[in-house]
Design a protein around this motif. Sequence first.
Motif, PDB file in Angstrom:
ATOM      1  N   HIS A  71      -5.444   2.974   4.803  1.00 45.47           N
ATOM      2  CA  HIS A  71      -4.104   3.434   4.433  1.00 45.47           C
ATOM      3  C   HIS A  71      -4.104   3.763   2.948  1.00 45.47           C
ATOM      4  N   ASN A  72      -3.355   4.811   2.558  1.00 45.87           N
ATOM      5  CA  ASN A  72      -3.312   5.219   1.148  1.00 45.87           C
ATOM      6  C   ASN A  72      -2.902   4.079   0.233  1.00 45.87           C
ATOM      7  N   PHE A  73      -1.888   3.288   0.639  1.00 43.25           N
ATOM      8  CA  PHE A  73      -1.396   2.225  -0.243  1.00 43.25           C
ATOM      9  C   PHE A  73      -2.461   1.153  -0.462  1.00 43.25           C
ATOM     10  N   TRP A  80      -5.921   0.133  -8.312  1.00 42.60           N
ATOM     11  CA  TRP A  80      -5.137  -0.586  -9.326  1.00 42.60           C
ATOM     12  C   TRP A  80      -5.868  -1.831  -9.810  1.00 42.60           C
ATOM     13  N   ARG A  81      -6.526  -2.552  -8.903  1.00 39.43           N
ATOM     14  CA  ARG A  81      -7.269  -3.749  -9.306  1.00 39.43           C
ATOM     15  C   ARG A  81      -8.400  -3.400 -10.274  1.00 39.43           C
ATOM     16  N   VAL A  82      -9.054  -2.282 -10.013  1.00 34.24           N
ATOM     17  CA  VAL A  82     -10.134  -1.855 -10.912  1.00 34.24           C
ATOM     18  C   VAL A  82      -9.555  -1.393 -12.243  1.00 34.24           C
ATOM     19  N   MET A  83      -8.456  -0.629 -12.203  1.00 34.23           N
ATOM     20  CA  MET A  83      -7.815  -0.168 -13.445  1.00 34.23           C
ATOM     21  C   MET A  83      -7.335  -1.343 -14.290  1.00 34.23           C
ATOM     22  N   LYS A  84      -6.895  -2.405 -13.624  1.00 33.45           N
ATOM     23  CA  LYS A  84      -6.376  -3.589 -14.311  1.00 33.45           C
ATOM     24  C   LYS A  84      -7.487  -4.491 -14.841  1.00 33.45           C
ATOM     25  N   TRP A 149       4.811  -3.364  -2.944  1.00 37.26           N
ATOM     26  CA  TRP A 149       3.669  -2.571  -3.416  1.00 37.26           C
ATOM     27  C   TRP A 149       3.895  -1.072  -3.248  1.00 37.26           C
ATOM     28  N   GLN A 150       4.571  -0.658  -2.189  1.00 33.90           N
ATOM     29  CA  GLN A 150       4.727   0.777  -1.952  1.00 33.90           C
ATOM     30  C   GLN A 150       5.558   1.435  -3.049  1.00 33.90           C
ATOM     31  N   THR A 151       6.703   0.815  -3.397  1.00 36.53           N
ATOM     32  CA  THR A 151       7.525   1.350  -4.487  1.00 36.53           C
ATOM     33  C   THR A 151       6.787   1.321  -5.808  1.00 36.53           C
ATOM     34  N   PHE A 152       5.973   0.290  -6.000  1.00 35.26           N
ATOM     35  CA  PHE A 152       5.231   0.098  -7.242  1.00 35.26           C
ATOM     36  C   PHE A 152       4.109   1.123  -7.407  1.00 35.26           C
ATOM     37  N   LEU A 153       3.380   1.392  -6.338  1.00 36.86           N
ATOM     38  CA  LEU A 153       2.175   2.226  -6.426  1.00 36.86           C
ATOM     39  C   LEU A 153       2.440   3.722  -6.261  1.00 36.86           C
ATOM     40  N   PRO A 155       4.582   6.076  -7.333  1.00 34.90           N
ATOM     41  CA  PRO A 155       4.737   7.026  -8.445  1.00 34.90           C
ATOM     42  C   PRO A 155       3.449   7.247  -9.253  1.00 34.90           C
ATOM     43  N   ALA A 156       2.495   6.333  -9.167  1.00 35.70           N
ATOM     44  CA  ALA A 156       1.321   6.380 -10.038  1.00 35.70           C
ATOM     45  C   ALA A 156       0.096   7.034  -9.403  1.00 35.70           C
TER      46      ALA A 156
END
Length: 221
Positions: A71-73, A80-84, A149-153, A155-156
């Motif tokens: 799934h995309n999310f 995101w975990r890697v970016m963080k 998570w869906q609302t959070f991820l 837009p980015a």
Amino acid sequence: MYFLVPRKCAIFCVNCEAIPQQVNFLVDKSVNCSKGSTAVISYFHFFFEKYELGEQVLSLHCDNCSGQNKHNFVMWYLIWRVMKGLHTEINVHFMPAGHTKFAPDWAFGLLKKFPAIRGVLPTASMICARSCERAQQEDGSTLVNTYDWQTFLKPAFKRLPGMLKFAHFRMSHQHPDYMPLILPTPGLSRERQTYLFRQIREFVREDKRDVMCPTPPPPPN
């Protein structure tokens, strides 16, 4: 009791060969905010926070369920975990067509041999040394948060075109620290609480009745 509907509990499993251990999340319906990618990501997030071993490179093997894993999310969360900076590299592998069984299925089969006993959910000692995480404490407080998570991820990140055609994904590198909002738990409806109290309570062990089938709130005026 065969014809009645007792307290419902969903199960989500993560099998970690490095520990080695399977962690089984027992999710009461009152705290089950979602059955899709939002819930999967939240359980993954809890697992990584509690059971991480300081690993930098992570390898995940998942089934091809497009509503939960492929799934995309879920992919965005791992990016995101890697970016963080929580991992330097994540590799995700989905099973090829015709190969539908892997380690979690084996351990989940063991778990199903230990059903709820006399109104009590399985504990770690009942599950062949597998760990058990309850999403809710007996006093009703939440142990495993479900984040939005869906609302959070959304837009980015951009959607990954044709991702269902691919079986292997790799993410690599880092980003600032931020987290999504925690979703409120839905709780049980008054009708469902009344049903459990009237129909199921007598079959539950006496010292657990107020946990599994508490007295429902009075009707509204």
